[in-house]
Structure formats: structure tokens, C-alpha cells
Design a protein around this motif. Structure first.
Motif, short mmCIF file in Angstrom:
data_model
loop_
_atom_site.label_atom_id
_atom_site.label_comp_id
_atom_site.label_asym_id
_atom_site.label_seq_id
_atom_site.Cartn_x
_atom_site.Cartn_y
_atom_site.Cartn_z
N GLU A 235 8.35 -2.67 -9.99
CA GLU A 235 8.73 -4.08 -10.06
C GLU A 235 8.34 -4.81 -8.79
OE1 GLU A 235 12.50 -5.25 -11.57
OE2 GLU A 235 12.72 -3.46 -12.82
N LEU A 236 8.51 -4.16 -7.63
CA LEU A 236 8.14 -4.79 -6.38
C LEU A 236 6.64 -5.07 -6.33
CD1 LEU A 236 10.33 -2.87 -3.77
CD2 LEU A 236 10.41 -5.31 -4.28
N ALA B 275 8.83 -6.72 -15.68
CA ALA B 275 8.30 -7.03 -14.35
C ALA B 275 7.20 -8.08 -14.42
CB ALA B 275 7.79 -5.77 -13.67
N TYR B 276 6.55 -8.23 -15.60
CA TYR B 276 5.41 -9.14 -15.71
C TYR B 276 5.75 -10.40 -16.50
CZ TYR B 276 2.98 -5.06 -14.02
OH TYR B 276 2.60 -3.99 -13.26
N THR B 277 7.03 -10.60 -16.78
CA THR B 277 7.42 -11.76 -17.58
C THR B 277 6.96 -13.07 -16.95
OG1 THR B 277 9.33 -10.64 -18.55
CG2 THR B 277 9.40 -13.05 -18.48
N HIS B 278 7.08 -13.19 -15.62
CA HIS B 278 6.76 -14.45 -14.95
C HIS B 278 5.37 -14.46 -14.30
CE1 HIS B 278 10.84 -15.66 -15.75
NE2 HIS B 278 11.30 -14.58 -15.14
N SER B 279 4.60 -13.42 -14.52
CA SER B 279 3.23 -13.39 -13.98
C SER B 279 2.38 -14.44 -14.69
CB SER B 279 2.62 -12.01 -14.19
OG SER B 279 1.22 -12.05 -14.04
N PRO B 280 1.75 -15.38 -13.97
CA PRO B 280 0.91 -16.39 -14.63
C PRO B 280 -0.19 -15.77 -15.47
CG PRO B 280 1.35 -17.03 -12.36
CD PRO B 280 1.86 -15.62 -12.52
N ARG B 281 -0.81 -14.71 -14.97
CA ARG B 281 -1.88 -14.04 -15.72
C ARG B 281 -1.35 -13.45 -17.02
NH1 ARG B 281 -3.46 -8.66 -16.14
NH2 ARG B 281 -5.69 -8.30 -16.52
N ARG C 9 0.83 -1.21 0.00
CA ARG C 9 0.00 0.00 0.00
C ARG C 9 0.86 1.26 0.00
NH1 ARG C 9 -2.80 -3.53 3.33
NH2 ARG C 9 -4.93 -4.02 2.65
N LEU C 10 1.96 1.21 0.75
CA LEU C 10 2.85 2.37 0.81
C LEU C 10 3.52 2.59 -0.54
CD1 LEU C 10 3.73 4.44 2.90
CD2 LEU C 10 5.65 2.96 3.48
N LEU C 11 3.92 1.53 -1.20
CA LEU C 11 4.52 1.67 -2.51
C LEU C 11 3.52 2.18 -3.53
CD1 LEU C 11 6.68 -1.59 -2.72
CD2 LEU C 11 7.46 0.74 -2.28
N ARG C 12 2.29 1.69 -3.46
CA ARG C 12 1.27 2.18 -4.39
C ARG C 12 0.98 3.65 -4.15
NH1 ARG C 12 -5.03 0.40 -4.48
NH2 ARG C 12 -4.83 1.31 -2.42
#
Length: 305
Positions: A78-79, A280-286, A12-15
Motif C-alpha cells: 500500500e505504501l 491501494a489503487y482506488t485513488h490512482s489517477p492511472r 527502494r527499500l520497500l520494493r
């Protein structure tokens, strides 16, 4: 490190930090996150104590990020992406997906691939909307990818020296010359091709194209009489005129299906279409599921004659 341990960081803090960074405003971030301004300000103070350095400074009536904030923003993105991957099931269930899939493409890539993609999504992920945006300026597209605002860009090339984007080839096309057969009797030879008035699609610049470079090598030059911002505008504007245009041949399937087409009287390179995404989304299953679906649809395109 500041007075608070780094383990005090949370999603939440990062967002919150990224929303302030992207909007350039505490009040704008508060509106976007549905929070009050004091909550946003307190969150920034907390993050500043963790980092140990100021993240924003006042400039006029607004705020601007410090050099440290600009350094941290891509790391924060990325986090957050990794947080999302952490809670995603490794066996992705598209039928349970409700978030929109967001793809940026111009009308050529849109008409070639996305109607079939929508059919597949309605079948495999019926609760997930498909949102299609125009692939505008390359700088804008890059930022949209980095900020997670879009999932994929379908394009011949982003033409930018960046190392945080990934790409995958989808399909190739070759150029064809299009014209109104009621006005021009083909086939068109090289002399006619140069003599006739030309139309072209210009997205973000009006520089010389490969066609112009090839003609220059032959000591020839064409005359551009019409420039439009997308492929869709050409059909109605070319009808009844002597205009010719040289575009990827698959445009003749839909956008220019009323026009005659032929092989160009000059030799031109093939056009390659890719899908681009942020690393950052290379390994995201979605995300991987979506990319594999787009790639499979590209492999089903009919072969060129």
C-alpha cells in the motif's frame, strides 16, 4: 522502533523487501532487481534495524518470512502504491503512458470487452501495451492483485472473504442453451434438455452448479458428458454431436456463433460481471482512468433480446 528512525524508510527499500518476500530468496530477488546479493542482504539488514525485529529466517536452503514480515508485506504494498500516486499527475495523461495495462479475464469476459478496450487504448494510450492474463485460481488472482502484478480482474465473482478488494458492476447476462442445429432440431423442451448429453465449462472445481440445484428441485438430473477448461474449446467439440451446453447468452456473439441458442427450459439467475481491483489503487489517477474506460465500454454493450 529500532535504532534508525522510521524516516529512513524509502521506496527502494520497500520494493527490495517485497521482492525477497515474494521470491523467497535473496539471490532470486537480486536477479529480479538486477542487483548483487550483498546489496540485497545489506538492504534487509538496514530494514531489520529500522523495524527492530528479524524479517526472514533460514529454512533448509532458503529463507521464509517471519510473522512480522507477513504482517508488514501488505502495508508495504500500500505504501508503494501511495508513493506512485504521490508523483502521478492528478490530471492523468494517457497519451504519455508507456507502462502496460494488465488485465486478468477468462475467455468469456475477454471476448466480450477486451477487443474494444484494445481499440480504445491504441487510440488514447498508443504507447501502453495491453497484457491479458487468464484469471486462474482465485487464490492466485488475489495475490496478483495484492502484489500489483495485475490491474484488474474481470469476473462474475472472486468468492473470497477479503476486505482489501474493491469491485464495480459492469454488465449482466442471462443463460442460454446452445446446440448444433444440424444435429438437434429445436426448440428443446425440459424433457429433451434432461435426456440430452451436456457439456460444461469448469474452471477450478467440478462441484454442482445452479443448473444442477434447480434440476434437483424438480427431481430431475442431467448427465455431464464433456467438461472443458474454457469456453473456446466447446465450439469444435460440440459440432456434429448431440451435446448441449448452458452458458451466458453473449457467448453466442463470438465463441459459439455457429451454434443455435434458445432460452433454457428452467429458470436461472442472471450472471453479473464485475471488475475487481486492490484498494491501494482506488485513488490512482492511472488506475481510475482504466476502470472508467472499461466501465464505459461495458455500458456500450448491446442490450440483450
Amino acid at each position: 522502533m529500532g535504532e534508525t528512525d522510521y524516516l529512513a524508510l524509502d521506496g527502494r527499500l520497500l520494493r527490495l523487501f517485497l521482492t525477497v518476500f515474494d521470491t523467497g530468496s535473496v539471490s532470486g530477488a537480486a536477479d529480479k532487481l538486477d542487483l548483487n546479493q550483498s546489496t540485497v542482504s545489506n538492504g534487509l539488514d538496514r530494514l531489520r534495524r529500522i523495524i527492530g525485529e528479524p524479517l526472514f529466517v533460514r529454512s533448509g536452503r532458503g529463507i521464509i518470512p517471519t510473522q512480522e514480515a507477513s504482517r508488514l508485506a501488505p502495508l508495504a504494498r500500500e505504501l508503494l502504491a501511495k508513493f506512485e500516486q504521490f508523483v502521478e499527475a492528478q490530471e492523468y495523461r494517457a497519451e504519455d503512458e508507456s507502462r502496460p495495462f494488465v488485465i486478468a479475464a477468462n475467455d468469456y469476459e475477454r471476448d466480450i470487452l477486451l477487443p474494444q478496450l484494445l481499440v480504445k487504448l491504441r487510440l488514447l494510450a498508443p504507447n501502453a501495451p495491453l497484457k491479458v492474463l487468464t484469471a486462474g485460481a482465485k487464490e492466485t488472482v488475489l495475490e496478483q492483485l495484492r502484489q500489483g502484478e495485475i490491474d484488474l480482474v474481470l469476473s462474475p465473482s472472486i468468492e473470497a472473504n477479503v476486505d482489501d478488494l474493491k469491485q464495480q458492476w459492469l454488465f449482466s447476462d442471462c443463460d442460454a442453451v446452445f446446440y448444433d442445429p444440424e444435429v438437434i432440431k429445436g426448440p428443446i423442451d425440459l424433457a429433451q434438455y434432461v435426456a440430452l448429453p451436456h457439456a460444461r465449462v469448469v474452471f477450478n472445481y467440478s462441484g454442482r452448479s445452479e443448473i444442477d440445484e434447480v434440476l434437483t428441485g424438480l427431481k430431475l438430473e442431467r448427465e455431464i458428458k464433456l467438461e472443458v477448461a474454457n469456453f473456446s474449446a466447446l465450439s469444435s467439440m460440440m459440432r456434429g454431436s448431440e451435446l448441449v451446453t448452458t452458458l451466458p447468452s453473449r457467448v453466442g456473439i463470438s465463441l459459439l456463433d455457429k451454434m443455435a441458442q434458445q432460452t433454457p427450459p428452467i429458470s436461472l439467475n442472471d450472471i453479473n460481471i464485475y471488475q475487481f481491483w486492490h484498494q491501494a489503487y482506488t485513488h490512482s489517477p492511472r488506475h481510475r482512468w482504466l476502470r472508467e474506460l472499461v466501465k464505459a465500454l461495458a455500458e456500450e454493450l448491446p442490450m440483450l433480446n
